[in-house]
Scaffold this motif. Structure first.
Motif, mmCIF file in Angstrom:
data_model
loop_
_atom_site.group_PDB
_atom_site.id
_atom_site.type_symbol
_atom_site.label_atom_id
_atom_site.label_comp_id
_atom_site.label_asym_id
_atom_site.label_seq_id
_atom_site.Cartn_x
_atom_site.Cartn_y
_atom_site.Cartn_z
ATOM 1 N N ARG A 156 -7.104 -2.618 6.917
ATOM 2 C CA ARG A 156 -6.469 -3.634 6.073
ATOM 3 C C ARG A 156 -5.213 -4.199 6.731
ATOM 4 N N VAL A 167 -1.952 -6.381 4.307
ATOM 5 C CA VAL A 167 -0.889 -5.488 3.838
ATOM 6 C C VAL A 167 0.482 -6.043 4.197
ATOM 7 N N CYS A 186 1.992 -1.814 12.578
ATOM 8 C CA CYS A 186 2.576 -2.478 11.411
ATOM 9 C C CYS A 186 3.517 -3.595 11.835
ATOM 10 N N TYR A 203 0.796 5.123 0.624
ATOM 11 C CA TYR A 203 -0.089 6.063 1.321
ATOM 12 C C TYR A 203 0.424 7.483 1.145
ATOM 13 N N ILE A 260 -3.408 4.686 -1.696
ATOM 14 C CA ILE A 260 -4.452 5.367 -0.931
ATOM 15 C C ILE A 260 -4.047 6.828 -0.790
ATOM 16 N N ILE A 276 0.847 -1.196 0.000
ATOM 17 C CA ILE A 276 0.000 0.000 0.000
ATOM 18 C C ILE A 276 0.879 1.240 0.000
ATOM 19 N N LEU A 301 3.976 -1.156 3.616
ATOM 20 C CA LEU A 301 3.435 0.201 3.580
ATOM 21 C C LEU A 301 4.547 1.128 3.120
ATOM 22 N N LYS A 310 -9.137 3.214 6.337
ATOM 23 C CA LYS A 310 -9.092 2.082 5.408
ATOM 24 C C LYS A 310 -7.765 1.344 5.518
ATOM 25 N N LEU A 311 -6.671 2.105 5.596
ATOM 26 C CA LEU A 311 -5.339 1.522 5.726
ATOM 27 C C LEU A 311 -5.221 0.694 6.998
#
Length: 205
Positions: free
Chosen positions: A122, A128, A151, A69, A102, A67, A131, A118-119
């Motif tokens: 997920r 994920v 994370c 961001y 995103i 993802i 990131l 949303k991040l």
């Protein structure tokens, strides 16, 4: 006992592969790697299978999404948002990662932005694998360490492209964030006073 029948505990197998136990358990649950149960119910992995996995295959096994961001504070920074997304996507593509991007528009002090929510959902779901950010403060102005800790807990690698400081843009955006914060508190304060005054007037009539 033949070498093909030699098995390892989940801890030893994870160590041999250089991954975490959680990741290995997820691979086994999804059928990406063989395992069997010992008489005591413990999961065992075949040494021959582990020895056969190449570094490239190891990366392919963990096929969770990357993802990108990107975030800016205000509408007049939309051009910067586009540039951020382009930098992130070029970086991820150059590394051969399967990615989604995103984009968020809102203060770095706001935890309720749609993109951030949303991040986080997920990451918690385990979707994920990676990131990618241009700078750490794109995530949050205050509290980014909490997200980074999340994370780590859910085994999402964090890649920050530019770890140097953005002094000018940092100061500009911090001023924007503080003005927004003052505006919100002022509105609540005066709104509260207004309600009190209305009740006082109503009580006198």
């Amino acid at each position: 006992m033949e070498s093909s029948e030699v098995t390892l505990s989940i801890g030893d197998a994870a160590k041999e592969l250089g991954i975490s136990i959680t990741t290995l358990r997820r691979w086994a649950d999804s059928g990406k790697i063989r395992s069997e149960r010992s008489p005591s119910g413990q999961r065992r992995f075949f040494l021959a299978d582990i020895k056969r996995i190449t570094p490239r295959e190891l990366n392919q096994l963990d096929d969770r999404i990357t993802i990108n961001y990107a975030r800016v504070s205000s509408h007049d920074q939309k051009d910067d948002l586009t540039r951020q997304a382009q930098v992130l996507e070029a970086f991820s593509a150059a590394n051969g990662w399967q990615y989604e991007t995103i984009q968020d528009l809102g203060s770095g002090l706001n935890y309720n932005k749609k993109g951030l929510q949303k991040l986080l959902k997920r990451i918690i779901k385990g979707d994920v694998g990676r990131l990618v950010l241009t700078h750490k403060d794109r995530l949050l102005r205050l509290g980014s360490e909490l997200v980074l800790a999340m994370c780590e807990e859910f085994e999402t690698e964090v890649v920050i492209i530019n770890k140097s400081s953005e002094e000018l843009s940092f100061e500009q955006e911090l001023v924007t964030d503080m003005i927004e914060l003052i505006t919100v508190f002022s509105a609540r304060l005066y709104g509260s006073r207004s309600k009190k005054n209305k009740k006082l007037v109503d009580g006198m009539t």
